[in-house]
Write an enzyme that holds these catalytic residues in place. Structure first.
Site, PDB file in Angstrom:
ATOM      1  N   HIS A  20       0.829  -1.196   0.000  1.00  0.00           N
ATOM      2  CA  HIS A  20       0.000   0.000   0.000  1.00  0.00           C
ATOM      3  C   HIS A  20       0.868   1.254   0.000  1.00  0.00           C
ATOM      4  O   HIS A  20       1.800   1.367   0.783  1.00  0.00           O
ATOM      5  CB  HIS A  20      -0.925  -0.021   1.217  1.00  0.00           C
ATOM      6  CG  HIS A  20      -1.909   1.095   1.232  1.00  0.00           C
ATOM      7  ND1 HIS A  20      -2.217   1.775   2.381  1.00  0.00           N
ATOM      8  CD2 HIS A  20      -2.636   1.669   0.239  1.00  0.00           C
ATOM      9  CE1 HIS A  20      -3.106   2.710   2.105  1.00  0.00           C
ATOM     10  NE2 HIS A  20      -3.369   2.664   0.809  1.00  0.00           N
ATOM     11  N   ASP A  28       7.046   8.223 -20.674  1.00  0.00           N
ATOM     12  CA  ASP A  28       7.333   8.351 -22.099  1.00  0.00           C
ATOM     13  C   ASP A  28       8.826   8.110 -22.325  1.00  0.00           C
ATOM     14  O   ASP A  28       9.587   7.935 -21.371  1.00  0.00           O
ATOM     15  CB  ASP A  28       6.871   9.711 -22.637  1.00  0.00           C
ATOM     16  CG  ASP A  28       7.532  10.905 -21.973  1.00  0.00           C
ATOM     17  OD1 ASP A  28       8.711  10.821 -21.553  1.00  0.00           O
ATOM     18  OD2 ASP A  28       6.877  11.960 -21.885  1.00  0.00           O
ATOM     19  N   HIS A  98       5.786  19.358 -13.635  1.00  0.00           N
ATOM     20  CA  HIS A  98       6.646  18.313 -14.188  1.00  0.00           C
ATOM     21  C   HIS A  98       7.929  18.181 -13.360  1.00  0.00           C
ATOM     22  O   HIS A  98       8.407  17.067 -13.124  1.00  0.00           O
ATOM     23  CB  HIS A  98       6.960  18.634 -15.652  1.00  0.00           C
ATOM     24  CG  HIS A  98       7.686  17.543 -16.364  1.00  0.00           C
ATOM     25  ND1 HIS A  98       7.181  16.279 -16.502  1.00  0.00           N
ATOM     26  CD2 HIS A  98       8.897  17.530 -16.980  1.00  0.00           C
ATOM     27  CE1 HIS A  98       8.045  15.527 -17.185  1.00  0.00           C
ATOM     28  NE2 HIS A  98       9.094  16.263 -17.469  1.00  0.00           N
ATOM     29  N   ALA A 121       3.667  12.552 -21.177  1.00  0.00           N
ATOM     30  CA  ALA A 121       2.963  11.271 -21.068  1.00  0.00           C
ATOM     31  C   ALA A 121       3.635  10.429 -19.981  1.00  0.00           C
ATOM     32  O   ALA A 121       4.324   9.444 -20.255  1.00  0.00           O
ATOM     33  CB  ALA A 121       2.952  10.547 -22.411  1.00  0.00           C
TER      34      ALA A 121
END
Length: 131
Positions: A20, A28, A98, A121
């Site tokens: 957990h 990508d 990002h 991605a």
């Protein structure tokens, strides 16, 4: 021989060891991968295998309680962002920059690198529990 779920032995082993809140990243082909984080590189050529195909296969085999995407996906890869939110609407999605996402890569149990060549991605999947 395994009959169901992810057949890739490296991915299957990572998924079997998750607890957990452990994290796995699907990336990508351009995401910088820290040296200390295990990378399972599935990339064959630009665009293959696709990010969404790998995400689907992993989510079929992994209990996920949340996903984290980069804020930038909303602007630079809107179609993928919409696809993820519409297809997996039962999994909460959060966003961070990002740069913040890249800072979390060292905590991942593994990064699964695809051949995806569209911007931002990348997703961090946080493991849930099955009970």
């Amino acid at each position: 021989m395994k009959k169901h779920g992810v057949l890739n032995r490296d991915i299957a082993a990572v998924l079997a060891r998750l607890g957990h809140t452990d994290k796995v990243v699907i990336a990508d082909c351009g995401l910088p991968i820290p040296e200390e984080t295990p990378c399972i590189d599935l990339s064959i050529k630009q665009g293959y295998p696709r990010f969404d195909a790998i995400l689907e296969a992993i989510l079929d085999d992994m209990e996920v309680e949340s996903m984290t995407l980069a804020n930038e996906i909303k602007e630079y890869n809107e179609s993928l962002d919409q696809h993820i939110r519409n297809t997996y609407e039962d999994i909460p999605v959060s966003y961070q920059t990002h740069e913040e996402l890249k800072n979390e890569l060292k905590q991942a149990k593994a990064i699964i690198r695809t051949g995806e060549n569209t911007p931002f991605a990348n997703v961090i999947l946080q493991a849930g529990v099955i009970f």
